[in-house]
Design an enzyme around this catalytic site. Sequence first.
Site, PDB file in Angstrom:
ATOM      1  N   GLU A 128     110.811  57.819  35.304  1.00 16.46           N
ATOM      2  CA  GLU A 128     112.199  58.263  35.418  1.00 16.46           C
ATOM      3  C   GLU A 128     112.271  59.463  36.351  1.00 16.46           C
ATOM      4  O   GLU A 128     111.236  60.084  36.643  1.00 16.46           O
ATOM      5  CB  GLU A 128     112.736  58.629  34.030  1.00 16.46           C
ATOM      6  CG  GLU A 128     112.741  57.466  33.073  1.00 16.46           C
ATOM      7  CD  GLU A 128     113.264  57.802  31.684  1.00 16.46           C
ATOM      8  OE1 GLU A 128     113.358  56.884  30.862  1.00 16.46           O
ATOM      9  OE2 GLU A 128     113.581  58.981  31.435  1.00 16.46           O
ATOM     10  N   ILE A 158     110.352  52.128  41.224  1.00 16.98           N
ATOM     11  CA  ILE A 158     109.990  50.859  40.595  1.00 16.98           C
ATOM     12  C   ILE A 158     109.539  49.837  41.636  1.00 16.98           C
ATOM     13  O   ILE A 158     110.327  49.379  42.470  1.00 16.98           O
ATOM     14  CB  ILE A 158     111.175  50.300  39.773  1.00 16.98           C
ATOM     15  CG1 ILE A 158     111.662  51.350  38.772  1.00 16.98           C
ATOM     16  CG2 ILE A 158     110.753  49.003  39.075  1.00 16.98           C
ATOM     17  CD1 ILE A 158     110.595  51.904  37.848  1.00 16.98           C
ATOM     18  N   THR A 159     108.266  49.488  41.581  1.00 14.78           N
ATOM     19  CA  THR A 159     107.695  48.475  42.466  1.00 14.78           C
ATOM     20  C   THR A 159     108.329  47.117  42.179  1.00 14.78           C
ATOM     21  O   THR A 159     108.512  46.751  41.020  1.00 14.78           O
ATOM     22  CB  THR A 159     106.171  48.397  42.259  1.00 14.78           C
ATOM     23  OG1 THR A 159     105.599  49.680  42.520  1.00 14.78           O
ATOM     24  CG2 THR A 159     105.533  47.367  43.187  1.00 14.78           C
ATOM     25  N   GLU A 245      95.728  48.194  34.687  1.00 15.51           N
ATOM     26  CA  GLU A 245      96.533  48.658  35.817  1.00 15.51           C
ATOM     27  C   GLU A 245      95.735  49.607  36.701  1.00 15.51           C
ATOM     28  O   GLU A 245      95.741  49.489  37.931  1.00 15.51           O
ATOM     29  CB  GLU A 245      97.796  49.357  35.316  1.00 15.51           C
ATOM     30  CG  GLU A 245      98.676  49.876  36.435  1.00 15.51           C
ATOM     31  CD  GLU A 245      99.994  50.459  35.949  1.00 15.51           C
ATOM     32  OE1 GLU A 245     100.759  50.980  36.791  1.00 15.51           O
ATOM     33  OE2 GLU A 245     100.272  50.393  34.737  1.00 15.51           O
ATOM     34  N   ARG A 271      84.490  51.139  71.988  1.00 17.88           N
ATOM     35  CA  ARG A 271      85.201  52.192  72.710  1.00 17.88           C
ATOM     36  C   ARG A 271      84.226  53.087  73.478  1.00 17.88           C
ATOM     37  O   ARG A 271      83.264  53.600  72.897  1.00 17.88           O
ATOM     38  CB  ARG A 271      86.014  53.031  71.718  1.00 17.88           C
ATOM     39  CG  ARG A 271      86.690  54.264  72.311  1.00 17.88           C
ATOM     40  CD  ARG A 271      87.778  53.897  73.278  1.00 17.88           C
ATOM     41  NE  ARG A 271      88.525  55.088  73.707  1.00 17.88           N
ATOM     42  CZ  ARG A 271      89.352  55.116  74.735  1.00 17.88           C
ATOM     43  NH1 ARG A 271      89.560  54.007  75.440  1.00 17.88           N
ATOM     44  NH2 ARG A 271      89.989  56.216  75.047  1.00 17.88           N
ATOM     45  N   HIS A 341      89.105  56.931  65.711  1.00 13.25           N
ATOM     46  CA  HIS A 341      89.887  56.083  66.616  1.00 13.25           C
ATOM     47  C   HIS A 341      90.556  56.897  67.718  1.00 13.25           C
ATOM     48  O   HIS A 341      91.125  56.315  68.657  1.00 13.25           O
ATOM     49  CB  HIS A 341      90.975  55.315  65.836  1.00 13.25           C
ATOM     50  CG  HIS A 341      90.508  54.041  65.206  1.00 13.25           C
ATOM     51  ND1 HIS A 341      89.737  54.014  64.080  1.00 13.25           N
ATOM     52  CD2 HIS A 341      90.714  52.739  65.555  1.00 13.25           C
ATOM     53  CE1 HIS A 341      89.491  52.749  63.738  1.00 13.25           C
ATOM     54  NE2 HIS A 341      90.071  51.956  64.621  1.00 13.25           N
ATOM     55  N   GLY A 367      99.384  56.791  37.109  1.00 11.98           N
ATOM     56  CA  GLY A 367      98.810  58.011  36.556  1.00 11.98           C
ATOM     57  C   GLY A 367      98.125  58.781  37.667  1.00 11.98           C
ATOM     58  O   GLY A 367      97.223  58.256  38.326  1.00 11.98           O
ATOM     59  N   ASN A 369      95.757  61.360  39.800  1.00 16.21           N
ATOM     60  CA  ASN A 369      94.329  61.618  39.642  1.00 16.21           C
ATOM     61  C   ASN A 369      94.059  62.854  38.792  1.00 16.21           C
ATOM     62  O   ASN A 369      92.998  62.983  38.177  1.00 16.21           O
ATOM     63  CB  ASN A 369      93.662  61.737  41.016  1.00 16.21           C
ATOM     64  CG  ASN A 369      93.444  60.366  41.647  1.00 16.21           C
ATOM     65  OD1 ASN A 369      93.788  59.344  41.057  1.00 16.21           O
ATOM     66  ND2 ASN A 369      92.883  60.330  42.840  1.00 16.21           N
TER      67      ASN A 369
END
Length: 382
Positions: A128, A158-159, A245, A271, A341, A367, A369
């Site tokens: 929330e 919210i995914t 999850e 490169r 790069h 959550g 880390n």
Amino acid sequence: MTRYKFETTEHELFRKTFRKFLAEEAEPHYAQWEKDHLIPLSFWRKLGDMGYLCPQVEEQYGGLGLDFSFGVIIQEELERIGSSLIGVGLHNDIVIPYIEAYGTHEQKSRWLPKCITGEYITAIAMTEPGTGSDLANIQTTAIRDGDHYIVNGQKTFITNGIHTNLVVVAVKTDPSTEKKHRGISLLVIEGDTPGFTKGRQLEKVGMHAQDTAELYFEDCRVPVQNLLGEEGKGFVYMMEKLQQERLAVAIAAQTAAEDMLTLTLDYVKSRQAFGKAIGDFQNTQFKIAEMATKVELGKSFLEALIEEHIAGKDVVTKVSMAKYWITENARELAAQCMQLHGGYGYMEEYKIARRYRDIPVMSIYAGTNEVMKMIIAKNLGL
């Protein structure tokens, strides 16, 4: 193509087939999806048609009855295309397991078949505006009124928020209880429920094609039969499911780290600077050696963890360690790989630029880390 010791010929074939599917249906369109800031519903339906949505669901509800190891393959192959596809993994391995574990036969029969076809796209609404990792302090209420709950509140970040039409919502069914976590329940709210509306699609630093939104509930009448499990057990249910999850986040971060290392290895070999390949410089070699070592350590830890999780073991402490360490490692790799790069790494046409902006949020969602470290310390007796 086998990555893990637990993979069988069936797993290898599944991975090969799914990778081919993504090469045809996702990879050529991914850049456009990023520009559109949305993955089309047609892609979800194609995933459903091919059996890649919720393959773990029991056959009686339309699933394939596969175990989590196949979900691991799906998560990894989606992440190889890009982090904006995390919504599929969330649908498969985070939201649907709530319905599988706590739903009644009637609820499973009503919802799971359409989740498998892609007609239902799920989301889980915990966070929330004023409450992130502190789930016990959610403010969204669901007050019993006869055969319905009246839901009022707001959810954010919210995914799958734009596409979703089936949301598992954490609510307070007993706002007066002194022990706040005991007043939390889970309600499944369908997209056409009066009083349920979606806010704007949130603009994020990365994961541009993944739809993230705010959800609003204003006198939203939800049938009592949409209660998931027992009233007042919602907090316990969320704690039980957070293990998988957080493991899913670690899997995505590890896959991204491996992908970034491969991209950078290819780049420094080709490169040229000062008359030789960038990879011929000792500084580059040391950087690559350090990154390759950390990637290998992460993979070994994750493989053992996946096996223990599939075996049904309680690995909350180890999962917290993996979520924290692997996501931090991926974030460090993103910065180092972009540096190697050079200027090209800052160009959107190079995948490493997308990785650089997509990776940091992995250390925040599911959550933070910092919370992972709190869990580890607590479980170590501190």
